[in-house]
Design a protein around this motif. Structure first.
Motif, PDB file in Angstrom:
ATOM      1  N   SER A 298       0.820  -1.255   0.113  1.00 35.46           N
ATOM      2  CA  SER A 298      -0.044  -0.014  -0.123  1.00 35.46           C
ATOM      3  C   SER A 298       0.924   1.240  -0.010  1.00 35.46           C
ATOM      4  CB  SER A 298      -0.920  -0.024   1.214  1.00 35.46           C
ATOM      5  OG  SER A 298      -1.659   1.164   1.486  1.00 35.46           O
ATOM      6  N   ALA A 299       0.668   2.226  -0.859  1.00 36.56           N
ATOM      7  CA  ALA A 299       1.108   3.596  -0.955  1.00 36.56           C
ATOM      8  C   ALA A 299       0.907   4.521   0.385  1.00 36.56           C
ATOM      9  CB  ALA A 299       1.065   4.184  -2.077  1.00 36.56           C
ATOM     10  N   MET A 300      -0.288   4.104   0.960  1.00 40.74           N
ATOM     11  CA  MET A 300      -0.815   5.136   1.979  1.00 40.74           C
ATOM     12  C   MET A 300       0.058   4.845   3.353  1.00 40.74           C
ATOM     13  SD  MET A 300      -4.852   5.019   1.616  1.00 40.74           S
ATOM     14  CE  MET A 300      -5.212   6.395   3.014  1.00 40.74           C
ATOM     15  N   LYS A 301       0.645   5.841   3.663  1.00 42.74           N
ATOM     16  CA  LYS A 301       1.680   5.590   5.120  1.00 42.74           C
ATOM     17  C   LYS A 301       1.226   6.375   6.155  1.00 42.74           C
ATOM     18  CE  LYS A 301       4.245   2.947   2.536  1.00 42.74           C
ATOM     19  NZ  LYS A 301       4.285   1.437   2.791  1.00 42.74           N
ATOM     20  N   LYS A 302       1.427   5.739   7.422  1.00 42.06           N
ATOM     21  CA  LYS A 302       0.960   6.420   8.599  1.00 42.06           C
ATOM     22  C   LYS A 302       2.269   6.638   9.523  1.00 42.06           C
ATOM     23  CE  LYS A 302      -4.249   5.486   8.337  1.00 42.06           C
ATOM     24  NZ  LYS A 302      -5.215   5.090   9.166  1.00 42.06           N
ATOM     25  N   VAL A 303       2.176   7.057  10.707  1.00 42.13           N
ATOM     26  CA  VAL A 303       3.260   7.221  11.660  1.00 42.13           C
ATOM     27  C   VAL A 303       3.683   5.889  11.861  1.00 42.13           C
ATOM     28  CG1 VAL A 303       4.167   8.017  13.907  1.00 42.13           C
ATOM     29  CG2 VAL A 303       2.759   9.501  12.406  1.00 42.13           C
ATOM     30  N   GLY A 304       5.035   5.718  11.588  1.00 45.46           N
ATOM     31  CA  GLY A 304       5.690   4.486  12.080  1.00 45.46           C
ATOM     32  C   GLY A 304       5.754   3.440  10.720  1.00 45.46           C
ATOM     33  N   ASP A 305       5.175   3.859   9.488  1.00 47.36           N
ATOM     34  CA  ASP A 305       5.055   3.031   8.418  1.00 47.36           C
ATOM     35  C   ASP A 305       6.427   3.271   7.825  1.00 47.36           C
ATOM     36  OD1 ASP A 305       2.908   1.837   8.865  1.00 47.36           O
ATOM     37  OD2 ASP A 305       1.712   2.848   7.534  1.00 47.36           O
ATOM     38  N   LYS A 306       7.112   2.170   7.054  1.00 48.00           N
ATOM     39  CA  LYS A 306       8.354   2.175   6.358  1.00 48.00           C
ATOM     40  C   LYS A 306       8.011   2.683   5.088  1.00 48.00           C
ATOM     41  CE  LYS A 306      10.586  -1.706   8.344  1.00 48.00           C
ATOM     42  NZ  LYS A 306       9.554  -2.090   9.484  1.00 48.00           N
ATOM     43  N   MET A 307       8.868   3.623   4.527  1.00 45.89           N
ATOM     44  CA  MET A 307       8.856   3.949   3.252  1.00 45.89           C
ATOM     45  C   MET A 307      10.059   4.467   2.682  1.00 45.89           C
ATOM     46  SD  MET A 307       8.067   8.300   4.399  1.00 45.89           S
ATOM     47  CE  MET A 307       8.814   8.847   2.700  1.00 45.89           C
ATOM     48  N   GLY A 308       9.996   4.794   1.205  1.00 47.18           N
ATOM     49  CA  GLY A 308      11.301   5.019   0.491  1.00 47.18           C
ATOM     50  C   GLY A 308      12.182   3.846   0.282  1.00 47.18           C
ATOM     51  N   TYR A 309      12.651   3.292   1.231  1.00 53.70           N
ATOM     52  CA  TYR A 309      13.882   2.177   0.826  1.00 53.70           C
ATOM     53  C   TYR A 309      13.716   1.252   2.177  1.00 53.70           C
ATOM     54  CZ  TYR A 309      17.113   4.910   3.305  1.00 53.70           C
ATOM     55  OH  TYR A 309      17.740   5.804   4.492  1.00 53.70           O
ATOM     56  N   HIS A 310      14.200  -0.133   2.098  1.00 50.64           N
ATOM     57  CA  HIS A 310      14.380  -0.742   3.149  1.00 50.64           C
ATOM     58  C   HIS A 310      15.498  -1.821   2.645  1.00 50.64           C
ATOM     59  CE1 HIS A 310      12.446  -3.700   6.267  1.00 50.64           C
ATOM     60  NE2 HIS A 310      13.880  -3.306   6.543  1.00 50.64           N
ATOM     61  N   ASN A 311      16.847  -1.590   3.254  1.00 53.35           N
ATOM     62  CA  ASN A 311      17.795  -2.242   2.906  1.00 53.35           C
ATOM     63  C   ASN A 311      18.514  -2.858   4.041  1.00 53.35           C
ATOM     64  OD1 ASN A 311      17.514  -1.546   0.079  1.00 53.35           O
ATOM     65  ND2 ASN A 311      18.575   0.348   0.678  1.00 53.35           N
ATOM     66  N   ASP A 312      19.097  -4.021   3.974  1.00 55.55           N
ATOM     67  CA  ASP A 312      20.255  -4.594   5.112  1.00 55.55           C
ATOM     68  C   ASP A 312      21.354  -4.689   4.787  1.00 55.55           C
ATOM     69  OD1 ASP A 312      17.910  -4.742   6.737  1.00 55.55           O
ATOM     70  OD2 ASP A 312      17.794  -6.878   6.586  1.00 55.55           O
ATOM     71  N   GLY A 313      22.374  -4.242   5.527  1.00 54.83           N
ATOM     72  CA  GLY A 313      23.914  -4.295   5.284  1.00 54.83           C
ATOM     73  C   GLY A 313      24.218  -5.507   6.150  1.00 54.83           C
ATOM     74  N   LEU A 314      24.876  -6.508   5.643  1.00 54.75           N
ATOM     75  CA  LEU A 314      25.379  -7.661   6.086  1.00 54.75           C
ATOM     76  C   LEU A 314      26.947  -7.624   6.344  1.00 54.75           C
ATOM     77  CD1 LEU A 314      23.124 -10.332   4.779  1.00 54.75           C
ATOM     78  CD2 LEU A 314      22.738  -8.742   6.994  1.00 54.75           C
ATOM     79  N   VAL A 315      27.615  -7.737   7.340  1.00 58.89           N
ATOM     80  CA  VAL A 315      29.201  -7.621   7.459  1.00 58.89           C
ATOM     81  C   VAL A 315      29.828  -8.768   8.180  1.00 58.89           C
ATOM     82  CG1 VAL A 315      31.026  -5.907   7.901  1.00 58.89           C
ATOM     83  CG2 VAL A 315      29.103  -5.008   7.160  1.00 58.89           C
ATOM     84  N   LYS A 316      30.704  -9.329   7.783  1.00 56.24           N
ATOM     85  CA  LYS A 316      31.595 -10.268   8.559  1.00 56.24           C
ATOM     86  C   LYS A 316      32.763  -9.872   8.448  1.00 56.24           C
ATOM     87  CE  LYS A 316      28.372 -14.280   7.667  1.00 56.24           C
ATOM     88  NZ  LYS A 316      28.043 -15.409   7.220  1.00 56.24           N
ATOM     89  N   TRP A 317      33.493  -9.947   9.738  1.00 59.50           N
ATOM     90  CA  TRP A 317      35.004  -9.704   9.817  1.00 59.50           C
ATOM     91  C   TRP A 317      35.844 -10.651  10.758  1.00 59.50           C
ATOM     92  CZ3 TRP A 317      37.915  -4.816   9.139  1.00 59.50           C
ATOM     93  CH2 TRP A 317      38.777  -4.565   9.892  1.00 59.50           C
ATOM     94  N   TYR A 318      36.869 -11.143   9.930  1.00 57.34           N
ATOM     95  CA  TYR A 318      37.774 -12.037  10.640  1.00 57.34           C
ATOM     96  C   TYR A 318      39.078 -11.332  10.622  1.00 57.34           C
ATOM     97  CZ  TYR A 318      33.772 -14.896   9.597  1.00 57.34           C
ATOM     98  OH  TYR A 318      32.413 -15.527   9.690  1.00 57.34           O
ATOM     99  N   GLY A 319      39.913 -11.376  11.790  1.00 58.33           N
ATOM    100  CA  GLY A 319      41.082 -10.950  11.828  1.00 58.33           C
ATOM    101  C   GLY A 319      42.137 -11.694  12.756  1.00 58.33           C
ATOM    102  N   SER A 320      43.322 -11.417  12.430  1.00 53.99           N
ATOM    103  CA  SER A 320      44.304 -12.118  13.459  1.00 53.99           C
ATOM    104  C   SER A 320      45.649 -11.127  13.470  1.00 53.99           C
ATOM    105  CB  SER A 320      44.773 -13.522  13.181  1.00 53.99           C
ATOM    106  OG  SER A 320      45.176 -13.634  11.973  1.00 53.99           O
ATOM    107  N   PHE A 321      46.394 -11.439  14.668  1.00 55.85           N
ATOM    108  CA  PHE A 321      47.798 -10.526  14.386  1.00 55.85           C
ATOM    109  C   PHE A 321      48.738 -11.333  15.284  1.00 55.85           C
ATOM    110  CE2 PHE A 321      46.291  -9.327  18.964  1.00 55.85           C
ATOM    111  CZ  PHE A 321      47.337  -9.242  19.571  1.00 55.85           C
ATOM    112  N   GLY A 322      49.968 -11.197  15.028  1.00 52.70           N
ATOM    113  CA  GLY A 322      51.070 -11.541  15.566  1.00 52.70           C
ATOM    114  C   GLY A 322      51.929 -10.514  16.032  1.00 52.70           C
ATOM    115  N   GLN A 323      52.649 -10.656  17.152  1.00 53.04           N
ATOM    116  CA  GLN A 323      53.707  -9.387  17.429  1.00 53.04           C
ATOM    117  C   GLN A 323      54.757  -9.987  18.374  1.00 53.04           C
ATOM    118  OE1 GLN A 323      51.765  -5.348  18.329  1.00 53.04           O
ATOM    119  NE2 GLN A 323      52.542  -5.740  20.383  1.00 53.04           N
ATOM    120  N   VAL A 324      55.991  -9.309  18.146  1.00 49.95           N
ATOM    121  CA  VAL A 324      57.111  -9.537  18.973  1.00 49.95           C
ATOM    122  C   VAL A 324      57.772  -7.989  19.434  1.00 49.95           C
ATOM    123  CG1 VAL A 324      58.658  -9.733  16.960  1.00 49.95           C
ATOM    124  CG2 VAL A 324      59.429 -10.506  18.922  1.00 49.95           C
TER     125      VAL A 324
END
Length: 560
Positions: A513-539
Motif C-alpha cells: 500500500s502506498a498509504m503511509k501512517k506514522v511508523g510505516d516504512k517508506m522510501g527504501y528498506h535495505n540490510d547491510g550484512l558484514v562479517k569480519w575475521y582478523g588475526s595478528f602476531g607481534q614481537v
C-alpha cells in the motif's frame, strides 16, 4: 645578654643543611615533574618543573623514598650530616594483566608516538565537550565540534579522518562496521568512569587486528585495578545547558569483588539556534577475582536526541562582508548576515485541531527543528582475564551492541522561508489538516509534506581473544583473533504527518500500500550484512638502550 640570645637563634640553622637532587626517568634521563619525596611519615616535598627538589634536614639517619605514577617506588637510607646531593632515577612499571587487550603502549618502552590523558585532566578540562575535544593539545591531533549538533565532533590524527582511526572502549572497537565513523553522542557520559585515554599516532603496537593507519584511541574505564572512590558533578553552562553526573568505583574488596557505576543526565538549548540536546547515560561493571582469573561484565548506553543543522552553508549567510572580501558573488543570496548561530531547518508551528462542534482549538506556538537525531546504542561485554603465571596472560572477550535510532528531515513539496529566514511550517500544517484526496479516502486528511526519519538500526556481535607471553625480560610475544558479525537495518519511516492522517509514498512499487501512517516504512528498506575475521602476531624487544617491535596483522571482511 644580646649575644647569648643571638647564638640561640642561629644554632638551629647551623645544625641544618639542604638535601637536594633531581628525580628523572632511568631510561631517558627526562625529569619527572611532581614526584613525591619523603624523609619521614607524611613529611617531604615534590619535584618542580625541572625534576629538582630540596629538603631542609638536621643531622641524622633517614630513609628517603620517592614515588611517581607509572614508576617503581624507590627507597634508600642515608647518613646525613650537612648539605648533600641525591639524584634519583626511577624505573617504569610493566603492563598489568588487566590491560592485555587494552592496546596501551608502555611509556618510554614501546617505540611509537603516543600520548596518555589521565583521569584528572579529563575531570578538570572536558566539561560539556565531546571526548575528542580534550585531545587538541596532543601532537598530531586535530578535533572539532563541526557545528552540526551535539555529539558530532570529529577527530583527525596525522591528517587521517575517523574512518582510518580505531576508537576503542576497554579494547572493544566502536567504529561503525559499515562506514567507520564514530558518533560521540552515544558515549557522552563515559568520562565519569574513565581511568585514562591513550592516543597512538600512526601504525602502532596494536593488540587487535584493525586497519588503523591513522592511529588508535583507547578509552580505559575504572575497575578493581583502581582505588575506591566516587564523584558527583554538576555542570551549568550558557543556553540552558545542564549536566548532572556521578561515578563510583569500589576498587577490589577482600572477597575479590569490584563494582563500577556511573550515570549522567544532560539537557540544553544549544549554541546554534534550536540545536537542543537531551540525553541520559548509564554504565555498570561487575568484576570478580577468582584465583588467577578476573571475570568482568559491563553494560553501558546513552539514549539521546539532539537538534542538527547542515554542516555547511554559503559564507554570506553568516557574514556578507567576509564573503565579498573572499570574492564570493552575493547578488543571488536570499539570506545574509544571519550570524554563526543561524539554522535554516526550523520554524514555528501551532498544532491546532477541531473539536466535535467544529471549533478550532489552538495549541501553543512552538519552534520545531526538522533535523533531529535520536539514538540508543547499548553495549554489553563479558571478559575473562587469565594470569596463567608471571609470564603468560590470556584474555577472552565476547561483546554485543544493539543500536536503534535515526534522523529526521522534511519530505514533500518544496519549503518556503519567512522574512527571518526560518521555515514556513504553518502553511504546511494548515494544508495537511484540510486536504482530502477522494482517490485514497473520503474523510482522512492527506499530508503532502511530512517529517520522515532515516533509520539505522544495527545488531553487532564480536569475539576477541589475545595471548601475551614474556619470553624473557627483553622479549615479549603476543597474538590474537578478532571475529565480528554485523547486521545494519536501513529504511525510512513516517515520523510526523504534520497535521494529516496519511502520506502517499510511491518510491517502492513492491509495497502492498502506498498509504503511509506514522511508523510505516517508506522510501527504501535495505540490510547491510558484514562479517569480519582478523588475526595478528607481534614481537617486542626492549632493554635499557634499545627497543623495537614487529607487528603482522591481517583481516578479511565480507559485505552484502
Amino acid at each position: 645578654m644580646k649575644k647569648i640570645l643571638l647564638i640561640i637563634i642561629i644554632l638551629p640553622f647551623l645544625a641544618k643543611g639542604q638535601l637536594t637532587g633531581v628525580i628523572s626517568d632511568m631510561n631517558t634521563g627526562e625529569p619527572l615533574i611532581g614526584a613525591t619525596i619523603l624523609y619521614s611519615k607524611g613529611k617531604g616535598t615534590a619535584s618542580n618543573l625541572d625534576g629538582q627538589f630540596s629538603i631542609n634536614l638536621p643531622k641524622g639517619e633517614y630513609e628517603i623514598s620517592a614515588s611517581y605514577v607509572g614508576y617503581q617506588p624507590f627507597k634508600t637510607k642515608i647518613q646525613y650530616s650537612s648539605s648533600m646531593v641525591l639524584n634519583i632515577e626511577l624505573k617504569t612499571v610493566a603492563l598489568s594483566e588487566v590491560e592485555v587487550v587494552s592496546d596501551i603502549a608502555i611509556d618510554r618502552k614501546t617505540p611509537i608516538a603516543f600520548s596518555t590523558i589521565p583521569a584528572k585532566k579529563i575531570e578538570e578540562e572536558l566539561a560539556g565537550q565531546d571526548m575528542p575535544m580534550l585531545l587538541n593539545s596532543t601532537p598530531g591531533v586535530y578535533a572539532t565540534q563541526q557545528g552540526g549538533g551535539d555529539g558530532d565532533a570529529r577527530i583527525n590524527i596525522r591528517g587521517f579522518s575517523q574512518r582510518n582511526i580505531a576508537v576503542m572502549i576497554d579494547g572493544i572497537p566502536v567504529n561503525d562496521m559499515e562506514n567507520g565513523w564514530v558518533y560521540w553522542s552515544n558515549w557522552f557520559g563515559l568520562s565519569s568512569v574513565t581511568s585514562n585515554t591513550q592516543v597512538q599516532r600512526g601504525l602502532g603496537a596494536s593488540k587487535i587486528a584493525i586497519p588503523s593507519v591513522g592511529g588508535t584511541m583507547n578509552i580505559i574505564t575504572k575497575g578493581i585495578g583502581n582505588k575506591m572512590g566516587g564523584m558527583v558533578k554538576q555542570s551549568i553552562g550558557p543556553n540552558g545547558y545542564l549536566n548532572t553526573s556521578f561515578g563510583f568505583n569500589t576498587g577490589k574488596s577482600k572477597s575479590g569483588w569490584g563494582l563500577t557505576l556511573a550515570g549522567s543526565y544532560k539537557r540544553g538549548d544549544g549554541w546554534v539556534d534550536q540545536n537542543f540536546t537531551k540525553g541520559y547515560f548509564y554504565y555498570a561493571k561487575v568484576q570478580k577475582s577468582i584465583g588467577k582469573h578476573i571475570i568482568s561484565f559491563s553494560a553501558m548506553g546513552a539514549p539521546q536526541e539532539h537538534g542538527q543543522r547542515s554542516y555547511k552553508s554559503s559564507i554570506a549567510t553568516f557574514d556578507s562582508d567576509l564573503a565579498v572580501s573572499l570574492g564570493a558573488d552575493t547578488t543571488a543570496q536570499p539570506f545574509m548576515d544571519k550570524g554563526r548561530r543561524y539554522n535554516k531547518h526550523w520554524g514555528y508551528l501551532n498544532r491546532w485541531s477541531l473539536n466535535s462542534n467544529g471549533d478550532t482549538i489552538h495549541c501553543e506556538r512552538e519552534p520545531l527543528n526538522t533535523r533531529k537525531n535520536y539514538y540508543h546504542k547499548p553495549q554489553f561485554s563479558l571478559r575473562d582475564f587469565w594470569s596463567v603465571n608471571d609470564k603468560l596472560h590470556i584474555s577472552n572477550i565476547i561483546y554485543a551492541s544493539i543500536g536503534h535510532g535515526g534522523g529526521t528531515r522534511l519530505d514533500g513539496q518544496s519549503s518556503s522561508f519567512d522574512e527571518d529566514g526560518q521555515l514556513n511550517l504553518q502553511p504546511i500544517y494548515d494544508q495537511n489538516k484540510n486536504d482530502i484526496d477522494a482517490l485514497y479516502s473520503s474523510d482522512l486528511k492527506k499530508s503532502t509534506t511530512i517529517l520522515k526519519s532515516s533509520i539505522n538500526n544495527h545488531y553487532w556481535y564480536g569475539v576477541l581473544s589475545t595471548i601475551n607471553y614474556s619470553l624473557s625480560d627483553e622479549i615479549t610475544l603476543s597474538g590474537g583473533l578478532d571475529a565480528r558479525k554485523y547486521t545494519g537495518q536501513h529504511y525510512q519511516e513516517v515520523y510526523d504527518l504534520l497535521g494529516g492522517d496519511y502520506f502517499i509514498d510511491e518510491a517502492n512499487k513492491t509495497q502492498t500500500s502506498a498509504m503511509k501512517k506514522v511508523g510505516d516504512k517508506m522510501g527504501y528498506h535495505n540490510d547491510g550484512l558484514v562479517k569480519w575475521y582478523g588475526s595478528f602476531g607481534q614481537v617486542e624487544y626492549s632493554d635499557d638502550k634499545f627497543s623495537f617491535f614487529l607487528n603482522i596483522s591481517g583481516a578479511t571482511s565480507q559485505y552484502k
